[in-house]
Design an enzyme around this catalytic site. Structure first.
Site, PDB file in Angstrom:
ATOM      1  N   ALA A  98      17.554-131.739 -59.145  1.00 13.04           N
ATOM      2  CA  ALA A  98      16.518-130.768 -58.777  1.00 13.04           C
ATOM      3  C   ALA A  98      15.932-131.068 -57.397  1.00 13.04           C
ATOM      4  O   ALA A  98      16.124-130.324 -56.439  1.00 13.04           O
ATOM      5  CB  ALA A  98      15.413-130.746 -59.835  1.00 13.04           C
ATOM      6  N   ARG A 141      17.132-126.361 -43.140  1.00 11.48           N
ATOM      7  CA  ARG A 141      16.616-125.083 -42.656  1.00 11.48           C
ATOM      8  C   ARG A 141      15.683-125.283 -41.459  1.00 11.48           C
ATOM      9  O   ARG A 141      15.679-124.501 -40.511  1.00 11.48           O
ATOM     10  CB  ARG A 141      15.876-124.349 -43.775  1.00 11.48           C
ATOM     11  CG  ARG A 141      16.772-123.833 -44.878  1.00 11.48           C
ATOM     12  CD  ARG A 141      15.996-122.940 -45.837  1.00 11.48           C
ATOM     13  NE  ARG A 141      16.802-122.531 -46.976  1.00 11.48           N
ATOM     14  CZ  ARG A 141      16.674-123.007 -48.212  1.00 11.48           C
ATOM     15  NH1 ARG A 141      15.741-123.924 -48.460  1.00 11.48           N
ATOM     16  NH2 ARG A 141      17.445-122.581 -49.182  1.00 11.48           N
ATOM     17  N   SER A 160      23.024-130.232 -58.939  1.00 14.27           N
ATOM     18  CA  SER A 160      22.161-129.086 -58.655  1.00 14.27           C
ATOM     19  C   SER A 160      22.170-128.066 -59.787  1.00 14.27           C
ATOM     20  O   SER A 160      22.435-126.882 -59.588  1.00 14.27           O
ATOM     21  CB  SER A 160      22.596-128.417 -57.339  1.00 14.27           C
ATOM     22  OG  SER A 160      21.602-127.518 -56.899  1.00 14.27           O
ATOM     23  N   CYS A 166      16.439-127.921 -67.335  1.00 17.07           N
ATOM     24  CA  CYS A 166      15.551-127.358 -68.362  1.00 17.07           C
ATOM     25  C   CYS A 166      16.214-126.218 -69.130  1.00 17.07           C
ATOM     26  O   CYS A 166      15.710-125.794 -70.170  1.00 17.07           O
ATOM     27  CB  CYS A 166      14.250-126.863 -67.726  1.00 17.07           C
ATOM     28  SG  CYS A 166      13.264-128.187 -66.975  1.00 17.07           S
ATOM     29  N   VAL A 181      24.657-145.014 -55.567  1.00 20.81           N
ATOM     30  CA  VAL A 181      24.031-145.926 -54.602  1.00 20.81           C
ATOM     31  C   VAL A 181      23.521-147.135 -55.371  1.00 20.81           C
ATOM     32  O   VAL A 181      22.710-147.006 -56.297  1.00 20.81           O
ATOM     33  CB  VAL A 181      22.890-145.238 -53.844  1.00 20.81           C
ATOM     34  CG1 VAL A 181      22.154-146.242 -52.967  1.00 20.81           C
ATOM     35  CG2 VAL A 181      23.428-144.089 -52.998  1.00 20.81           C
ATOM     36  N   ASP A 229      11.310-136.835 -61.199  1.00 23.65           N
ATOM     37  CA  ASP A 229      11.089-137.611 -62.426  1.00 23.65           C
ATOM     38  C   ASP A 229      11.036-139.119 -62.210  1.00 23.65           C
ATOM     39  O   ASP A 229      10.682-139.856 -63.132  1.00 23.65           O
ATOM     40  CB  ASP A 229      12.198-137.301 -63.439  1.00 23.65           C
ATOM     41  CG  ASP A 229      12.181-135.856 -63.906  1.00 23.65           C
ATOM     42  OD1 ASP A 229      11.284-135.117 -63.466  1.00 23.65           O
ATOM     43  OD2 ASP A 229      13.056-135.485 -64.698  1.00 23.65           O
ATOM     44  N   ASN A 271      10.923-129.337 -57.856  1.00 22.83           N
ATOM     45  CA  ASN A 271      11.288-128.388 -56.814  1.00 22.83           C
ATOM     46  C   ASN A 271      10.178-128.243 -55.778  1.00 22.83           C
ATOM     47  O   ASN A 271      10.455-128.171 -54.569  1.00 22.83           O
ATOM     48  CB  ASN A 271      11.610-127.030 -57.443  1.00 22.83           C
ATOM     49  CG  ASN A 271      13.056-126.927 -57.883  1.00 22.83           C
ATOM     50  OD1 ASN A 271      13.928-126.579 -57.091  1.00 22.83           O
ATOM     51  ND2 ASN A 271      13.319-127.251 -59.136  1.00 22.83           N
ATOM     52  N   TYR A 294      -7.194-106.077 -65.232  1.00 22.73           N
ATOM     53  CA  TYR A 294      -7.494-105.355 -66.473  1.00 22.73           C
ATOM     54  C   TYR A 294      -6.920-103.946 -66.461  1.00 22.73           C
ATOM     55  O   TYR A 294      -7.049-103.209 -65.483  1.00 22.73           O
ATOM     56  CB  TYR A 294      -9.000-105.247 -66.724  1.00 22.73           C
ATOM     57  CG  TYR A 294      -9.326-104.224 -67.791  1.00 22.73           C
ATOM     58  CD1 TYR A 294      -8.911-104.429 -69.108  1.00 22.73           C
ATOM     59  CD2 TYR A 294      -9.994-103.041 -67.482  1.00 22.73           C
ATOM     60  CE1 TYR A 294      -9.172-103.486 -70.094  1.00 22.73           C
ATOM     61  CE2 TYR A 294     -10.264-102.091 -68.460  1.00 22.73           C
ATOM     62  CZ  TYR A 294      -9.844-102.314 -69.763  1.00 22.73           C
ATOM     63  OH  TYR A 294     -10.087-101.380 -70.737  1.00 22.73           O
TER      64      TYR A 294
END
Length: 569
Positions: free
Chosen positions: A12, A23, A40, A44, A88, A293, A315, A439
């Site tokens: 994640a 980016r 990737s 969940c 690693v 985590d 994320n 509402y």
């Protein structure tokens, strides 16, 4: 020279951080390592794959536009080099290098970095009992295990299964196996309730009833002692109270953060093994980031370090880390703990602390429960919603909220609204009383349920009414011969009369009747009121108080809560 960035972990947070960095800084050389073949993916979603809602493993590894996120995808579309099946094994902070070993060939190589990201995740707690190594004993955290479980279900090889652990993943797995495949499922939870730590006893009882109503056996307060097998496969689960047949066992008893790599490198970790980070997600080494985590972050309500392994948080943290890697300052101040889980008919959602959790954290807290329709009462389609607001008595500070409803979207909307107030401030009951929410009759009542639960909390904190849970009310009723309580049903007379006909100690005095028949209520005995949701009982309590009858308590959530818990008069 282009910046060399290494990301360790590809589920994640790792891919999110890597992509965000590229980016913002296309010149960066980003290499991502993961010891598994598949990367990737939406972890969940695994229980929903097991349950058949998601048809293919590749769906969990795909983008919203259905491109599979594999190493070729990251290389061609993102400019990121991915070395999967590669672990690693060590970090040299002085030389800024890592050693990585191929899981296929065993070959080791050295890689240099300028910035390093630890996204090593967490490992499921394993069963340390006899029989844990039998075949068909799984943990439900990797796609490979999910595929094996799904194959057995689809092949009709499993008719009975046991889930050990009553948390999110365990219950989702139980629902998936029972609902889609018709497997006889039993859930064994060592604590005295399912969803411990995130639900109160009252709401947890509702969750248990929803499971049991769909033929899932739920055993709380039980410890699994051993697993027994036949022909090398599990066939029985032995607890300290019973033996349960099982052709498949899923262990879901929590996670251990994978912080050993960080610890071996001399980075600061918590006593339970999580990597400590600051608001920029930096470890004790400013050139090394960690998230997801494997790390510990601040609980915004308690102000203390906490741990919450959720894909959504990973994320969000990944985006922060990716920005930081590219030289753009970003922060992740902490968490309040917002979650959701869908069972059979009922969904449950929460944010912040439960009343018990708040007390353990040092708050003088209480929980207030209401039952109300999620939409206007005159709108044809509506659902009864349970909300429990957790508040600190002296300061009136709101510490959390949990709820239950058959409409998951409606419930999530209310909890998300309160979650936002918790994340960006210290809201009080008064703030939630006037919280502005959208509402219209198809969406909510004019006085929304989230405002109502705060209004009731205000009444409780101001001493206008004494409230007890539905469980406490029913326990009081079962022991009525000892406690000398006078029980009043304030629902419309017909409903109360039906119960009184069976139980003379159940006094049917509707709200309308109590206006003129209050003198039938003794002043020398404690009085317990109940109605359908709590509103009529509250008004009845005010009438009694006006006539000097003040030793009165009301069942929170009324008969609606009683029914949701599977209790009967």
């Amino acid at each position: 020279m282009p910046k060399k960035i290494i990301v360790i972990g590809g589920v994640a947070l790792g891919p999110k951080a890597a992509c965000r960095c590229k980016r913002l800084d296309p010149s960066a050389e980003v290499t991502l390592f993961d010891e598994n073949a598949l990367i990737s993916y939406g972890g969940c979603g695994i229980p929903y794959f097991v349950g058949g809602d998601i048809q293919n493993v590749t769906d969990l590894c795909s983008t919203p536009y259905h491109t599979v996120r594999n190493p070729d995808f990251f290389a061609s579309m993102k400019g990121i080099k991915v070395l999967n099946n590669t672990r690693v094994t060590s970090i040299n902070r002085q030389e800024k290098t890592v050693i990585a070993r191929s899981m296929l060939t065993g070959q080791e190589s050295v890689y240099h970095y300028d910035k390093l990201v630890l996204a090593t995740g967490a490992s499921p707690r394993k069963a340390n009992i006899p029989g844990a190594d039998l075949a068909n004993v799984f943990t439900l955290t990797k796609l490979e295990a999910a595929d094996a479980i799904r194959s057995q279900m689809a092949g009709s090889k499993v008719s009975s299964a046991v889930v050990v652990g009553g948390g999110f993943i365990g219950l989702e797995a139980a629902v998936a196996m029972a609902d889609m495949w018709g497997v006889k499922v039993s859930v064994v939870e060592m604590m005295d309730q399912v969803l411990p730590g995130v639900l109160s006893k009252s709401l947890s009882t509702m969750a248990k009833h929803d499971l049991e109503a769909h033929d899932v056996d739920v055993y709380t307060g039980e410890k699994v002692l051993s697993l027994e097998g036949k022909d090398g496969k599990v066939c029985k689960v032995v607890t300290d109270k019973r033996e349960i047949e099982a052709q498949l066992v899923i262990y879901s008893i929590g996670f251990i953060p994978n912080g050993q790599l960080a610890k071996d490198a001399g980075l600061e970790t918590t006593p339970f093994g999580a990597v400590v980070v600051n608001e920029h997600m930096q470890t004790s080494d400013p050139d090394i980031y960690a998230g997801g985590d494997c790390c510990s972050i601040k609980n915004l309500i308690t102000g203390k370090q906490g741990y919450l392994p959720l894909g959504s948080m990973a994320n969000r943290q990944g985006r922060v880390i990716g920005s930081e890697l590219a030289g753009v300052s970003a922060t992740f101040p902490g968490y309040v703990g917002t979650w959701a889980v869908k069972l059979f008919d009922m969904s449950f959602c929460g944010t912040g602390l439960t009343a018990d959790g708040a007390k353990k954290a040092g708050f003088d807290a209480t929980g207030v429960i209401v039952e109300q329709l999620d939409k206007a009462h005159f709108y044809p389609e509506k659902s009864m919603m349970t909300l429990e607001l957790v508040v600190e008595k002296g300061t009136r500070r709101v510490l959390g909220m949990q709820g239950a409803c058959t409409d998951p979207d409606s419930l999530k909307a209310r909890v998300d609204a309160v979650a936002a107030t918790l994340q960006f401030g210290k809201p009080t009951v008064d703030d939630i009383c006037v919280l502005e929410v959208a509402y219209a009759p198809p969406f909510a009542a004019a006085m929304d349920v989230v405002n109502v639960v705060a209004n009731v909390a205000d009444n409780v904190l101001c001493g206008r009414i004494q409230m007890i849970t539905a469980c406490e009310f029913m326990d009081m009723w079962e022991n009525r011969e000892k406690n000398n309580v006078f029980f009043i049903d304030t629902r419309p007379q017909k409903a109360g009369d039906a119960v009184q006909a069976k139980h003379p100690d159940w006094h049917a005095i509707s709200l309308e009747a109590i206006q003129t028949h209050w003198d039938q209520v003794p002043k020398d005995r404690p009085v317990a009121l109940i109605c359908n949701t709590g509103l009529r009982a509250y008004d009845a309590a005010l009438v009694l108080k006006n006539h000097g009858i003040e030793n009165v308590c009301e069942s929170m959530g009324g008969m609606q809560s009683v029914l949701k818990m599977g209790l009967t008069v």
